[in-house]
Design a protein around this motif. Structure first.
Motif, short mmCIF file in Angstrom:
data_model
loop_
_atom_site.label_atom_id
_atom_site.label_comp_id
_atom_site.label_asym_id
_atom_site.label_seq_id
_atom_site.Cartn_x
_atom_site.Cartn_y
_atom_site.Cartn_z
N UNK A 74 1.05 -0.49 0.31
CA UNK A 74 0.24 0.08 -0.19
C UNK A 74 0.79 1.30 0.28
N UNK A 75 0.54 1.98 -0.60
CA UNK A 75 1.47 2.88 -1.48
C UNK A 75 0.93 4.28 -1.56
N UNK A 76 1.34 5.95 -0.62
CA UNK A 76 0.02 7.38 -1.52
C UNK A 76 1.33 7.50 -2.49
N UNK A 77 1.14 8.09 -3.62
CA UNK A 77 2.11 8.36 -4.81
C UNK A 77 1.49 9.42 -5.86
N UNK A 78 2.69 10.49 -6.04
CA UNK A 78 2.08 11.54 -6.94
C UNK A 78 1.48 11.75 -8.69
N UNK A 79 0.93 12.06 -8.97
CA UNK A 79 1.34 11.88 -10.55
C UNK A 79 0.92 13.49 -10.36
N UNK A 80 2.43 14.29 -10.57
CA UNK A 80 2.17 15.90 -10.84
C UNK A 80 2.10 16.34 -12.19
N UNK A 81 1.26 15.79 -12.93
CA UNK A 81 0.68 15.94 -14.37
C UNK A 81 -0.82 15.90 -14.75
N UNK A 82 -1.34 17.15 -15.42
CA UNK A 82 -2.21 16.38 -16.22
C UNK A 82 -2.35 15.76 -16.85
N UNK A 83 -3.53 15.59 -17.23
CA UNK A 83 -3.46 14.13 -18.38
C UNK A 83 -4.02 12.82 -18.33
N UNK A 84 -4.05 11.60 -19.55
CA UNK A 84 -4.59 10.57 -18.66
C UNK A 84 -2.98 9.47 -19.04
N UNK A 85 -3.40 8.89 -17.47
CA UNK A 85 -2.20 8.13 -17.32
C UNK A 85 -2.62 6.66 -17.13
N UNK A 86 -1.91 5.64 -16.81
CA UNK A 86 -2.34 4.28 -16.90
C UNK A 86 -1.21 3.98 -15.79
N UNK A 87 -1.65 3.12 -13.92
CA UNK A 87 -1.40 2.91 -13.60
C UNK A 87 -1.27 1.53 -13.71
N UNK A 88 -0.13 0.60 -13.42
CA UNK A 88 0.31 -0.55 -14.32
C UNK A 88 0.40 -0.98 -12.87
N UNK A 89 0.04 -2.46 -12.37
CA UNK A 89 -0.29 -3.50 -11.36
C UNK A 89 0.35 -4.96 -11.47
N UNK A 90 1.27 -5.54 -11.06
CA UNK A 90 2.28 -6.90 -11.86
C UNK A 90 2.51 -7.13 -10.07
N UNK A 91 1.36 -8.78 -9.77
CA UNK A 91 1.76 -9.92 -9.03
C UNK A 91 1.97 -10.34 -8.96
N UNK A 92 3.82 -10.49 -9.05
CA UNK A 92 5.06 -11.94 -8.68
C UNK A 92 4.28 -13.08 -7.76
N UNK A 93 3.81 -14.33 -8.20
CA UNK A 93 3.64 -15.29 -7.94
C UNK A 93 3.79 -16.97 -8.28
N UNK A 94 4.05 -18.11 -7.92
CA UNK A 94 4.46 -19.45 -8.41
C UNK A 94 3.99 -18.60 -9.91
N UNK A 95 3.79 -18.46 -11.32
CA UNK A 95 3.78 -19.00 -12.09
C UNK A 95 3.56 -17.49 -12.75
N UNK A 96 3.70 -16.39 -11.91
CA UNK A 96 3.65 -15.06 -12.17
C UNK A 96 4.50 -14.23 -12.99
N UNK A 97 4.95 -13.50 -13.75
CA UNK A 97 4.10 -12.06 -13.19
C UNK A 97 2.53 -12.07 -14.09
N UNK A 98 1.64 -11.66 -13.06
CA UNK A 98 0.33 -11.37 -13.47
C UNK A 98 0.24 -10.14 -13.19
#
Length: 252
Positions: A74-98
């Motif tokens: 769990x983290x709080x981050x800052x996106x400094x610029x205006x616009x559309x952005x994608x936040x990418x999430x990856x989970x590393x496990x047995x057979x990952x990442x997904x």
């Protein structure tokens, strides 16, 4: 919650706690058995601030939010610029990442992140500002070197004639804050694009992926920056190389 420091292009900004869910996503179990469960939450009163939370069981999370990365659950981050952005999430496990991603829309450039007046003086915000050689500066010399505390060339001095000889007299450099800290230089009709890192506390600037006109590919000290004038130096031990630019269209 741990306090997370976000490093964006060499700068450090204090983070805050987020509220109001933006999106909570659960994806079906994949063949490897990992069911992604995570949330991306924007603060409705300050939408540059985003909370990232991994809820997927028995994995190592990894987030890429465009301006940095984190492995925190769990983290709080800052996106400094205006616009559309994608936040990418990856989970590393047995057979990952997904991996999955969430689109986030930020309404305006972060007034807290860009609170230093240096940003606006250098870039004019998202609209951009173009700088050229100050060939008409009083004294006539806009490049050279001198003592370690000098703000004008004193030992080796170069004016317009020298810039013409080097083929750089018509170079133009543009800085803007349009979805990133953008930099470009146009030399002999060819434009090279990059980015910049501005340290507002130390008053230093680094060009990434390019360089200033007739530059030395170093981190430059800013010794003068106002609405119309920009003086950069390469600081040595008892000496300085000095570049003097002006806003395009300005006349001394």
């Amino acid at each position: 919650m741990k306090r997370l420091h976000i490093y964006f292009l060499g700068l450090i900004t204090a983070l805050f706690y987020a509220c109001s869910p933006y999106e909570d996503r659960i994806t079906p179990a994949n063949p490897a058995g990992i069911q992604l469960d995570f949330s991306v939450t924007q603060n409705p009163d300050y939408d540059n601030q985003v909370t990232l939370e991994s809820k997927t069981k028995d994995v190592i999370p990894f987030w890429d939010y465009g301006f940095g990365t984190t492995k925190e659950a769990k983290a709080v981050v800052i996106l400094p610029f205006a616009g559309d952005f994608f936040v990418k999430y990856s989970a590393y496990g047995a057979g990952g990442p997904k991996t999955d991603s969430v689109k986030v829309t930020v309404s305006k450039n972060d007034p807290k992140f860009f609170s230093s007046k240096l940003y606006n003086l250098l870039t004019n915000g998202a609209d951009g500002k173009t700088w050229v050689w100050a060939v008409d500066v009083p004294g006539g010399y806009c490049f050279g070197n001198g003592p370690g505390n000098s703000d004008v060339p004193a030992w080796w001095t170069v004016g317009k004639a020298g810039l013409i000889t080097q083929g750089v007299v018509d170079d133009e450099m543009t800085f803007d804050l349009n979805k990133n800290a953008n930099y470009s230089i146009t030399h002999k009709g060819v434009t090279t694009k990059g980015s910049f890192t501005l340290d507002t506390l130390a008053q230093k600037i680094k060009i990434n992926g390019a360089d200033i006109s007739w530059g030395n590919n170093v981190t430059y000290n800013i010794v003068k920056l106002n609405a119309n004038e920009l003086t950069l130096v390469q600081q040595g031990d008892g000496w300085r190389n000095i570049w003097i630019f002006k806003r395009k269209g300005f006349v001394f």
